[in-house]
Design an enzyme around this catalytic site. Structure first.
Site, mmCIF file in Angstrom:
data_model
loop_
_atom_site.group_PDB
_atom_site.id
_atom_site.type_symbol
_atom_site.label_atom_id
_atom_site.label_comp_id
_atom_site.label_asym_id
_atom_site.label_seq_id
_atom_site.Cartn_x
_atom_site.Cartn_y
_atom_site.Cartn_z
ATOM 1 N N LYS A 1 18.316 -18.265 -11.158
ATOM 2 C CA LYS A 1 18.538 -16.811 -11.076
ATOM 3 C C LYS A 1 19.746 -16.415 -11.909
ATOM 4 O O LYS A 1 19.715 -15.441 -12.651
ATOM 5 C CB LYS A 1 18.772 -16.355 -9.615
ATOM 6 C CG LYS A 1 17.578 -16.304 -8.713
ATOM 7 C CD LYS A 1 16.549 -15.260 -9.038
ATOM 8 C CE LYS A 1 15.489 -15.793 -9.954
ATOM 9 N NZ LYS A 1 14.255 -16.242 -9.397
ATOM 10 N N GLU B 1 19.078 -16.846 -15.791
ATOM 11 C CA GLU B 1 18.074 -15.991 -16.436
ATOM 12 C C GLU B 1 18.496 -14.528 -16.520
ATOM 13 O O GLU B 1 18.046 -13.820 -17.403
ATOM 14 C CB GLU B 1 16.693 -16.146 -15.794
ATOM 15 C CG GLU B 1 16.532 -15.536 -14.424
ATOM 16 C CD GLU B 1 15.124 -15.725 -13.847
ATOM 17 O OE1 GLU B 1 14.156 -15.785 -14.612
ATOM 18 O OE2 GLU B 1 15.024 -15.805 -12.607
ATOM 19 N N TRP C 1 -2.957 -2.424 -1.671
ATOM 20 C CA TRP C 1 -2.613 -3.817 -2.001
ATOM 21 C C TRP C 1 -3.314 -4.636 -0.929
ATOM 22 O O TRP C 1 -2.875 -4.690 0.205
ATOM 23 C CB TRP C 1 -1.103 -4.010 -1.939
ATOM 24 C CG TRP C 1 -0.684 -5.409 -2.250
ATOM 25 C CD1 TRP C 1 -0.581 -6.453 -1.387
ATOM 26 C CD2 TRP C 1 -0.315 -5.921 -3.523
ATOM 27 N NE1 TRP C 1 -0.186 -7.581 -2.049
ATOM 28 C CE2 TRP C 1 -0.005 -7.284 -3.354
ATOM 29 C CE3 TRP C 1 -0.215 -5.358 -4.799
ATOM 30 C CZ2 TRP C 1 0.398 -8.084 -4.409
ATOM 31 C CZ3 TRP C 1 0.202 -6.174 -5.834
ATOM 32 C CH2 TRP C 1 0.494 -7.520 -5.643
ATOM 33 N N CYS D 1 0.853 -1.197 0.000
ATOM 34 C CA CYS D 1 0.000 0.000 0.000
ATOM 35 C C CYS D 1 0.887 1.244 0.000
ATOM 36 O O CYS D 1 1.997 1.228 0.514
ATOM 37 C CB CYS D 1 -0.931 0.136 1.201
ATOM 38 S SG CYS D 1 -2.083 -1.218 1.363
ATOM 39 N N ARG E 1 3.284 0.085 -5.339
ATOM 40 C CA ARG E 1 3.066 -0.500 -4.018
ATOM 41 C C ARG E 1 1.691 -1.165 -3.885
ATOM 42 O O ARG E 1 1.393 -1.787 -2.862
ATOM 43 C CB ARG E 1 3.212 0.573 -2.926
ATOM 44 C CG ARG E 1 4.582 1.231 -2.916
ATOM 45 C CD ARG E 1 4.645 2.268 -1.834
ATOM 46 N NE ARG E 1 4.460 1.679 -0.521
ATOM 47 C CZ ARG E 1 5.420 1.133 0.202
ATOM 48 N NH1 ARG E 1 6.646 1.082 -0.257
ATOM 49 N NH2 ARG E 1 5.155 0.630 1.391
ATOM 50 N N GLU F 1 16.992 -22.991 -7.609
ATOM 51 C CA GLU F 1 16.577 -21.594 -7.682
ATOM 52 C C GLU F 1 17.789 -20.675 -7.929
ATOM 53 O O GLU F 1 17.730 -19.756 -8.749
ATOM 54 C CB GLU F 1 15.839 -21.204 -6.389
ATOM 55 C CG GLU F 1 15.427 -19.749 -6.266
ATOM 56 C CD GLU F 1 14.547 -19.232 -7.412
ATOM 57 O OE1 GLU F 1 14.067 -20.023 -8.221
ATOM 58 O OE2 GLU F 1 14.387 -18.003 -7.493
ATOM 59 N N LYS G 1 7.191 -11.241 -17.237
ATOM 60 C CA LYS G 1 6.884 -11.441 -15.816
ATOM 61 C C LYS G 1 5.717 -12.408 -15.632
ATOM 62 O O LYS G 1 5.700 -13.191 -14.700
ATOM 63 C CB LYS G 1 6.556 -10.070 -15.188
ATOM 64 C CG LYS G 1 6.316 -10.114 -13.692
ATOM 65 C CD LYS G 1 7.614 -10.298 -12.931
ATOM 66 C CE LYS G 1 7.407 -10.472 -11.449
ATOM 67 N NZ LYS G 1 8.543 -11.158 -10.816
ATOM 68 N N HIS H 1 26.935 -39.969 -10.954
ATOM 69 C CA HIS H 1 26.200 -40.654 -12.022
ATOM 70 C C HIS H 1 26.200 -39.860 -13.314
ATOM 71 O O HIS H 1 25.365 -40.075 -14.176
ATOM 72 C CB HIS H 1 24.772 -40.948 -11.551
ATOM 73 C CG HIS H 1 24.743 -41.768 -10.298
ATOM 74 N ND1 HIS H 1 24.995 -43.127 -10.287
ATOM 75 C CD2 HIS H 1 24.569 -41.405 -9.005
ATOM 76 C CE1 HIS H 1 24.953 -43.564 -9.039
ATOM 77 N NE2 HIS H 1 24.692 -42.540 -8.247
ATOM 78 N N ASN I 1 -1.071 1.712 5.980
ATOM 79 C CA ASN I 1 -0.241 0.733 5.284
ATOM 80 C C ASN I 1 0.201 -0.285 6.326
ATOM 81 O O ASN I 1 0.553 0.102 7.434
ATOM 82 C CB ASN I 1 0.978 1.457 4.680
ATOM 83 C CG ASN I 1 2.017 0.495 4.145
ATOM 84 O OD1 ASN I 1 1.701 -0.620 3.772
ATOM 85 N ND2 ASN I 1 3.256 0.940 4.100
ATOM 86 N N GLY I 2 0.151 -1.576 5.993
ATOM 87 C CA GLY I 2 0.606 -2.592 6.934
ATOM 88 C C GLY I 2 -0.552 -3.418 7.454
ATOM 89 O O GLY I 2 -1.618 -3.474 6.836
HETATM 90 C C1 F6R Z 1 11.879 -16.690 -12.500
HETATM 91 C C2 F6R Z 1 10.449 -16.482 -12.476
HETATM 92 C C3 F6R Z 1 9.567 -17.460 -13.150
HETATM 93 C C4 F6R Z 1 8.199 -17.574 -12.456
HETATM 94 C C5 F6R Z 1 7.268 -18.466 -13.277
HETATM 95 C C6 F6R Z 1 5.942 -18.687 -12.586
HETATM 96 O O1 F6R Z 1 12.585 -15.729 -11.785
HETATM 97 O O2 F6R Z 1 9.986 -15.506 -11.929
HETATM 98 O O3 F6R Z 1 10.183 -18.699 -13.241
HETATM 99 O O4 F6R Z 1 8.380 -18.106 -11.191
HETATM 100 O O5 F6R Z 1 7.050 -17.875 -14.523
HETATM 101 O O6 F6R Z 1 5.268 -17.499 -12.363
HETATM 102 P P1 F6R Z 1 4.081 -17.408 -11.327
HETATM 103 O O7 F6R Z 1 4.622 -17.639 -9.967
HETATM 104 O O8 F6R Z 1 3.527 -16.030 -11.501
HETATM 105 O O9 F6R Z 1 3.099 -18.465 -11.702
#
Ligand code: F6R
Length: 608
Positions: free
Chosen positions: A485, A488, A74, A2, A27, A481, A603, A504, A100-101
């Site tokens: 990171k 990508e 939010w 928020c 936010r 993970e 995204k 293996h 907010n919070g």
């Molecule tokens: C990588 C990343 C993606 C998402 C994936 C799923 O940094 O952000 O691998 O995790 O596209 O997205 P959501 O969680 O929105 O279903």
């Protein structure tokens, strides 16, 4: 999350507040509102949806008001709706607030206030603040804000106006951001400095527990008991672009640093002070948790990694069998469903096509579906039977960071609740783990302060052509993970393997040229991992370990160590992933790449 904006000055403030909200829209954007002191009363406009709707609604009226508040929401408590949008007013309509919070004790406060005759108009936790102020406003707005702040538990920042003190805006904060902007004959409140950067760069950063009264000509500070305080002004040297990112170089770095707050928000009101977990808001009763015979977890990418991490914890703590799959595979492999199998879909956006399809398949076949999601009102939350929200706030950087650690935290809450309902572990043991989880946001904060060590390691290794990541158990999921990171955002090829599998096949990749990142928390498989590190060293590869403070064995075996604070191994994945996020971030930065928008990625993946 928020965003809050407040203004007390001499200029008509409606456009100033609306512009401030626009700069804080990152936010939250599910609803918004504004309140202005017009003549001898308050004029409030609220709307559902992003700020365009508020601009359209507020634009219909002209205003000469020179004092007011704005809010962009939010949602955490209460769905996005007109009634739940801020500002909220008291019973008299003479007091209005924006928050907010999270008010953790709002249920108790609401019951007490209702018993004293207050009538509530929204489902939010925030509205109690307006009614608390109403009870003391005869003593003056500042004293009333102090009284309200003393009654609240949780982390929050809020601002209030009263039609009976038309020149003033009063605000306070406790573990949520609120800054003061000092202009020439005008003063500002905001959740973040960018909101008022077009007007002033002179700011006063508040401490927790500060109560501030703004007038056109200045500010007065006191603590929640009313004792006067002195606060210093500083001038921020940012340009506008940096300001949007809160002074950080990129959204990704900002979001990495927002993890303590995102974790705190996700745990608030759910992980109680005695270490027990209350997930009653989700609506899955203990009887159903006891009846479950199996759990399926479906997700994509980083969300899948969060699921994999916690699949270990659920089996270990609650003794329920868990199967996990990437959603794009799951939806086509004809899985067997039944009513005693809970399907958990994890998706920060709530819009990922494969995850939605997998969740739909499960529902149609009669399995109950729980969504772990960050975006209120998104498709996944509308279609699931149950929803457990992460409260990480808006994530703009394409590479997920704060939403990932928040997912792990939310899923660990579920694991603890499940174990409790099924009597799979002693209550003392589960409370101890609850306390471990409560400590995590603060430990992540400490960890972020060690960033210089990570950037030095990034300098040393940024030219490497390949990185191997090795771990065991939850540490293996963290490796997946960390490797994602790095690949990508830096485009360096990476591979993550369960360390025991190395012999293996992947061991053939090892040579002096390729560094190996090992995630070595202090879990039960640590001794096994030590043997794997010896195997790596024997092939001449450099080991970069992520290990807990004081682990001398790792210190001796590794060329470089990214140290993390000590904690129980069930919560360690929230910590051990942070240096890996930062390592990827710094390596990509040294290469001059755009970490917020890596090539070929989006995204939200709304297509198969
Ligand atoms: C990588 C990343 C993606 C998402 C994936 C799923 O940094 O952000 O691998 O995790 O596209 O997205 P959501 O969680 O929105 O279903």
């Amino acid at each position: 999350m928020c965003g809050i904006v407040g203004y007390a000055g001499r200029r008509p403030c409606k456009p100033i507040i609306l512009d401030g909200l626009r700069r804080l829209e990152y936010r939250g954007y599910d609803s918004a509102g504004i309140v202005l002191i017009e003549g001898d009363g308050l004029q409030t406009v609220r709307s559902v949806g992003n700020l365009d709707a508020l601009f359209a609604a507020a634009g219909e009226t002209s205003s000469k008001a020179t004092v007011g508040l704005g809010h962009t929401r939010w949602a955490t408590h209460g769905r996005p709706s007109h009634e739940n949008a801020h500002p909220h007013d008291d019973c008299t309509g003479r007091v209005s607030i924006v928050v907010n919070g999270i008010v953790e004790n709002y249920k108790e406060l609401r019951a007490e206030l209702t018993a004293r005759g207050h009538e509530f108009k929204s489902e939010t936790d925030a509205e109690v603040v307006a009614h608390l102020i109403e009870e003391h406003v005869d003593e003056g707005l500042t004293a009333a804000v102090c009284a309200a702040a003393r009654a609240l538990q949780g982390h929050h920042a809020f601002c209030a106006v009263s039609a009976d003190e038309p020149g003033a805006v009063v605000g306070t904060r406790n573990q949520c951001p609120l800054v003061v902007g000092v202009g020439d004959g005008e003063m500002f409140f905001a959740s973040a400095i960018p909101a008022f950067m077009a007007h002033t760069r002179t700011v006063i950063v508040l401490e927790d527990g500060d109560v501030v009264t703004l007038h056109a000509d200045g500010a007065e500070f006191c603590d929640v008991a009313g004792a006067p305080l002195v606060r210093e002004e500083t001038v921020v040297p940012w340009d506008d672009a940096a300001a949007e990112k809160g002074g950080y170089e990129t959204f990704m770095l900002k979001e990495i640093h927002e993890q303590p707050a995102a974790l705190r928000d996700t745990l608030a009101g759910r992980l109680l002070e005695d270490g027990t977990v209350d997930l009653s808001e989700v609506g899955i009763g203990d009887e159903m948790l006891r009846r479950l015979r199996r759990i399926f977890i479906v997700a994509c990418g980083t969300s899948y990694h969060a699921g994999l991490i916690v699949s270990y914890a659920i089996e270990q703590l609650a003794r329920v069998p868990v199967q996990i799959d990437v959603a794009s595979e799951f939806r086509y492999r004809e899985p067997v469903f039944d009513p005693d199998t809970l399907v958990i879909g994890i998706t920060q956006s709530g819009e990922t096509a494969d995850t939605l399809a997998a969740m739909r398949l499960a529902r149609e076949a009669g399995s109950p579906v729980l969504a772990i999601c960050n975006v209120m009102g998104s498709q996944a939350t509308r279609e699931a039977d149950y929803v457990l929200y992460t409260r990480a706030g808006l994530e703009i950087g394409v590479a997920a960071t704060k939403t990932h650690t928040s997912q792990v935290a939310a899923l660990l809450l579920l694991a603890l609740r499940l174990a409790w309902a099924r009597g799979a572990r002693t209550e003392d043991e589960l409370k101890r783990l609850g306390h471990e989880l409560r400590a995590v946001p603060e430990l992540v904060q400490q960890l972020l302060e060690r960033d210089t060590a990570v950037s030095a390691i990034a300098q040393r290794y940024h030219d490497e052509r390949f990185f191997l990541y090795l771990g065991r158990g939850m540490g293996f999921a963290v490796c997946l993970e960390g490797a994602l990171k790095l690949k990508e955002i830096s485009y360096i090829p990476t591979e993550a393997y369960a360390a025991g599998e190395m012999k293996h096949g992947p061991i053939a990749l090892l040579d002096k040229e390729s560094p190996v990142v090992v995630v070595a928390d202090d879990g039960p498989v640590f001794p096994k991992l030590v043997s794997n590190i010896e195997e790596v060293r024997a092939r001449g590869a450099d080991v970069i370990a992520v290990a807990t403070d004081g682990n001398e064995v790792i210190g001796e075996l590794s060329r470089d160590v990214l140290w993390v604070p000590k904690c129980d191994h069930h919560v360690a994945p929230i910590l051990t992933v942070v240096p890996l996020q930062l390592l990827a971030y710094h390596i990509a930065g040294i290469k001059g790449l755009n970490v917020d928008q890596p090539r070929n990625l989006a995204k939200t993946v709304t297509v198969e």
